[in-house]
Design an enzyme around this catalytic site. Structure first.
Site, PDB file in Angstrom:
ATOM      1  N   ASN A 208       9.845  11.811   4.626  1.00  0.00           N
ATOM      2  CA  ASN A 208       9.499  10.963   5.769  1.00  0.00           C
ATOM      3  C   ASN A 208      10.677  10.040   6.069  1.00  0.00           C
ATOM      4  O   ASN A 208      11.681  10.063   5.368  1.00  0.00           O
ATOM      5  CB  ASN A 208       8.203  10.177   5.495  1.00  0.00           C
ATOM      6  N   ASP A 276       1.491  11.887   1.404  1.00  0.00           N
ATOM      7  CA  ASP A 276       0.059  12.008   1.085  1.00  0.00           C
ATOM      8  C   ASP A 276      -0.269  13.360   0.471  1.00  0.00           C
ATOM      9  O   ASP A 276      -1.262  13.494  -0.221  1.00  0.00           O
ATOM     10  CB  ASP A 276      -0.772  11.789   2.354  1.00  0.00           C
ATOM     11  N   LYS A 286      13.811  30.523  -3.633  1.00  0.00           N
ATOM     12  CA  LYS A 286      13.935  30.208  -2.202  1.00  0.00           C
ATOM     13  C   LYS A 286      13.125  31.203  -1.364  1.00  0.00           C
ATOM     14  O   LYS A 286      13.205  32.420  -1.581  1.00  0.00           O
ATOM     15  CB  LYS A 286      15.427  30.275  -1.837  1.00  0.00           C
ATOM     16  N   PRO A 303      -1.677  11.959  -5.741  1.00  0.00           N
ATOM     17  CA  PRO A 303      -2.399  10.789  -6.254  1.00  0.00           C
ATOM     18  C   PRO A 303      -2.048   9.567  -5.410  1.00  0.00           C
ATOM     19  O   PRO A 303      -0.911   9.449  -4.936  1.00  0.00           O
ATOM     20  CB  PRO A 303      -1.849  10.621  -7.678  1.00  0.00           C
ATOM     21  N   ASP A 304      -2.996   8.702  -5.204  1.00  0.00           N
ATOM     22  CA  ASP A 304      -2.718   7.446  -4.479  1.00  0.00           C
ATOM     23  C   ASP A 304      -2.343   6.399  -5.533  1.00  0.00           C
ATOM     24  O   ASP A 304      -3.190   5.917  -6.288  1.00  0.00           O
ATOM     25  CB  ASP A 304      -3.940   7.010  -3.663  1.00  0.00           C
ATOM     26  N   ILE A 305      -1.069   6.061  -5.580  1.00  0.00           N
ATOM     27  CA  ILE A 305      -0.555   5.190  -6.648  1.00  0.00           C
ATOM     28  C   ILE A 305      -1.123   3.779  -6.497  1.00  0.00           C
ATOM     29  O   ILE A 305      -1.582   3.165  -7.460  1.00  0.00           O
ATOM     30  CB  ILE A 305       0.996   5.175  -6.623  1.00  0.00           C
ATOM     31  N   PHE A 323       1.282  -1.807   1.245  1.00  0.00           N
ATOM     32  CA  PHE A 323       1.793  -1.849   2.611  1.00  0.00           C
ATOM     33  C   PHE A 323       0.932  -0.934   3.471  1.00  0.00           C
ATOM     34  O   PHE A 323       0.371   0.043   2.973  1.00  0.00           O
ATOM     35  CB  PHE A 323       3.252  -1.364   2.655  1.00  0.00           C
ATOM     36  N   LYS A 337      -7.994  -0.637   4.948  1.00  0.00           N
ATOM     37  CA  LYS A 337      -7.174  -0.030   3.875  1.00  0.00           C
ATOM     38  C   LYS A 337      -7.198  -0.909   2.626  1.00  0.00           C
ATOM     39  O   LYS A 337      -7.290  -0.421   1.507  1.00  0.00           O
ATOM     40  CB  LYS A 337      -5.744   0.186   4.388  1.00  0.00           C
ATOM     41  N   LYS A 341      -8.629   0.609  -0.794  1.00  0.00           N
ATOM     42  CA  LYS A 341      -7.760   0.831  -1.967  1.00  0.00           C
ATOM     43  C   LYS A 341      -7.987  -0.227  -3.044  1.00  0.00           C
ATOM     44  O   LYS A 341      -7.570  -0.068  -4.168  1.00  0.00           O
ATOM     45  CB  LYS A 341      -6.300   0.835  -1.524  1.00  0.00           C
TER      46      LYS A 341
HETATM   47  N1  CTP Z   1       0.486   4.672  -1.259  1.00  0.00           N
HETATM   48  C1  CTP Z   1       0.559   5.053  -2.576  1.00  0.00           C
HETATM   49  N2  CTP Z   1       0.344   6.362  -2.924  1.00  0.00           N
HETATM   50  C2  CTP Z   1       0.066   7.278  -1.963  1.00  0.00           C
HETATM   51  C3  CTP Z   1      -0.003   6.881  -0.606  1.00  0.00           C
HETATM   52  C4  CTP Z   1       0.215   5.574  -0.278  1.00  0.00           C
HETATM   53  O1  CTP Z   1       0.834   4.216  -3.448  1.00  0.00           O
HETATM   54  N3  CTP Z   1      -0.122   8.529  -2.326  1.00  0.00           N
HETATM   55  C5  CTP Z   1       0.661   3.250  -0.924  1.00  0.00           C
HETATM   56  C6  CTP Z   1       1.906   2.917  -0.140  1.00  0.00           C
HETATM   57  O2  CTP Z   1       2.971   2.597  -1.005  1.00  0.00           O
HETATM   58  C7  CTP Z   1       1.435   1.710   0.669  1.00  0.00           C
HETATM   59  C8  CTP Z   1      -0.013   1.982   0.909  1.00  0.00           C
HETATM   60  O3  CTP Z   1      -0.403   2.914  -0.091  1.00  0.00           O
HETATM   61  O4  CTP Z   1       1.505   0.525  -0.100  1.00  0.00           O
HETATM   62  C9  CTP Z   1      -0.381   2.496   2.268  1.00  0.00           C
HETATM   63  O5  CTP Z   1       0.171   3.708   2.555  1.00  0.00           O
HETATM   64  P1  CTP Z   1      -0.028   4.407   3.991  1.00  0.00           P
HETATM   65  O6  CTP Z   1       0.730   5.673   3.963  1.00  0.00           O
HETATM   66  O7  CTP Z   1       0.277   3.452   5.078  1.00  0.00           O
HETATM   67  O8  CTP Z   1      -1.583   4.633   4.018  1.00  0.00           O
HETATM   68  P2  CTP Z   1      -2.405   5.875   3.627  1.00  0.00           P
HETATM   69  O9  CTP Z   1      -3.152   5.566   2.406  1.00  0.00           O
HETATM   70  O10 CTP Z   1      -1.536   7.084   3.574  1.00  0.00           O
HETATM   71  O11 CTP Z   1      -3.425   5.982   4.812  1.00  0.00           O
HETATM   72  P3  CTP Z   1      -3.218   6.668   6.243  1.00  0.00           P
HETATM   73  O12 CTP Z   1      -2.255   7.804   6.032  1.00  0.00           O
HETATM   74  O13 CTP Z   1      -4.562   7.031   6.586  1.00  0.00           O
HETATM   75  O14 CTP Z   1      -2.643   5.586   7.134  1.00  0.00           O
END
Ligand code: CTP
Length: 397
Positions: A208, A276, A286, A303-305, A323, A337, A341
């Site tokens: 990204n 995500d 490849k 995983p959502d950290i 963030f 959010k 979270k």
């Molecule tokens: N984050 C994380 N691990 C992930 C995704 C996000 O730790 N797998 C954390 C980011 O570092 C940030 C926050 O979650 O602090 C928000 O991330 P964002 O991408 O804006 O939100 P999403 O949870 O992805 O929600 P959406 O895509 O629906 O906006």
């Protein structure tokens, strides 16, 4: 916070000298006494009169000035201060300091002092990256000189890159930290930053547009307040800070493991733009255009950290900051959010293309906590970082 501290401020000759006027005001607001020394080149950018008015002090400019010497010799001038701050520190001043020159008042004071010295370098990007300046920087750091900045961004000369003087709040945070132990000393703070790269095959990946600028600035601002920072970063455009533990990772899974390994922490700031999803059927070799049709990528959730750490029952950091990068309904989405979270604060920013925030040097954020939403004025990412670091220090106090 700087009550009764005496700062000798050497103003070198650079376009950033105008920021030194604001620095003087902010230092005096905090109770510091500021004695300015204006170099000959510095006086091309700011006038002695404006410095005198703002500092309410006599301005020192000449090495061979009988009146000044009679009032206070230059040796005494350098020793009377609690801290010497050089802002802006030009390439020439840094070279003089590194070489031990003493051919004008500023360089003589810097050589004659045994006090701590903090420099805020400011120069053209090529001058900053030149091996001579980098050599001088290393020499100065070896000599115990403290350094704040320079920052990366658009420069007055029209170029882009590192060389821009640190913002006033950052310089003040460094001054605070060098005169005291710093409000975050003894605190361990974890910061994630940058994008993650999720492999498609050994040569391709999904990423990204995160540059890592905001996360890097936050890590530096926290360190400037005395925090022991662990900086976990994906492959970012911006070089990681040097004076902290840096863990470089590629994927979201790696980032989670690095975060877990770095715990426990007093606070954690999740500024990374974590992917995500990863590619569940990533190839070990490849993918070829072999006539078998278009590759079919299958995605699996990462995983959502932030959520994982926020929802820990054991050893959860006292303050968890996430963030939210949003393009629509900023406050409503970010508020939801935070609750989903279960982090303590969300720093929400609008990343619609027209804001120029993603990849740019400025940010306009809203801090969302259980106290509601507080919008901050648009400012540089470094100033956002310094402001956030100060708020974190208050919350951990
Ligand atoms: N984050 C994380 N691990 C992930 C995704 C996000 O730790 N797998 C954390 C980011 O570092 C940030 C926050 O979650 O602090 C928000 O991330 P964002 O991408 O804006 O939100 P999403 O949870 O992805 O929600 P959406 O895509 O629906 O906006």
């Amino acid at each position: 916070m700087l009550e009764n501290k005496h700062i000798l401020l050497i103003v070198g000759g650079g376009i950033a000298a105008f920021k030194s006027l604001d620095l003087v005001r902010r230092l005096r607001e905090r109770g510091a006494q500021v004695t300015p020394v204006l170099t000959k080149a510095g006086s091309e950018f700011v006038t002695p009169l404006s410095l005198a008015a703002l500092s309410a002090s006599k301005i020192y400019q000449d090495l061979f000035n009988l009146t000044d010497e009679a009032e206070m010799g230059h040796i005494e001038l350098s020793r009377a201060a609690d801290l010497i701050v050089v802002a802006p520190a030009t390439a020439d001043l840094m070279a003089k300091m590194a070489g031990g020159h003493a051919n004008d008042l500023a360089s003589t004071l810097l050589l004659a002092t045994d006090n701590r010295v903090l420099i805020a370098p400011s120069m053209n990007v090529r001058m900053w990256t030149h091996p001579a300046t980098q050599r001088n920087l290393a020499t100065l750091q070896d000599d115990g000189v403290l350094v704040v900045g320079p920052n990366e961004g658009d420069m007055a000369c029209g170029e882009y890159g590192p060389g821009r003087m640190a913002e006033v709040p950052e310089i003040i945070a460094s001054i605070d930290a060098s005169l005291t132990d710093g409000p975050l000393s003894g605190k361990h703070v974890l910061v994630t930053s940058g994008p993650t790269h999720e492999s498609i095959d050994p040569v391709r990946y999904i990423a990204n547009r995160s540059s890592g600028a905001q996360g890097t600035a936050i890590a530096k601002a926290l360190a400037a307040l005395g925090a022991d920072v662990t900086f976990v970063t994906g492959p970012a455009d911006i070089a990681p800070p040097m004076d902290m533990t840096v863990v470089q990772v590629q994927t979201a899974q790696d980032m989670l493991e690095a975060v877990q390994a770095a715990r426990p922490a007093d606070a954690a700031v999740f500024a990374a733009a974590v992917a995500d999803w990863h590619v569940a059927n990533a190839g070990d070799s490849k993918i070829k255009k072999d006539g078998a049709g278009l590759p079919q990528l299958e995605f699996a959730e990462n995983p959502d950290i932030l959520a994982t750490v926020s929802q820990m029952t054991k050893d959860r950091p006292k303050l968890v900051v996430g963030f939210a990068a949003e393009t629509d309904d900023l406050i409503a989405n970010a508020t939801a959010k935070r609750l989903r979270k279960q982090c303590d604060w969300i720093v929400a920013n609008d990343v619609s293309p027209e804001t120029g925030i993603m990849g740019g040097s400025e940010n306009a954020v809203t801090l969302i906590s259980d106290q509601g939403a507080e919008s901050w004025p648009r400012m540089t990412k470094d100033a956002v970082a310094a402001t956030l670091a100060a708020r974190i220090a208050e919350a951990l106090a």
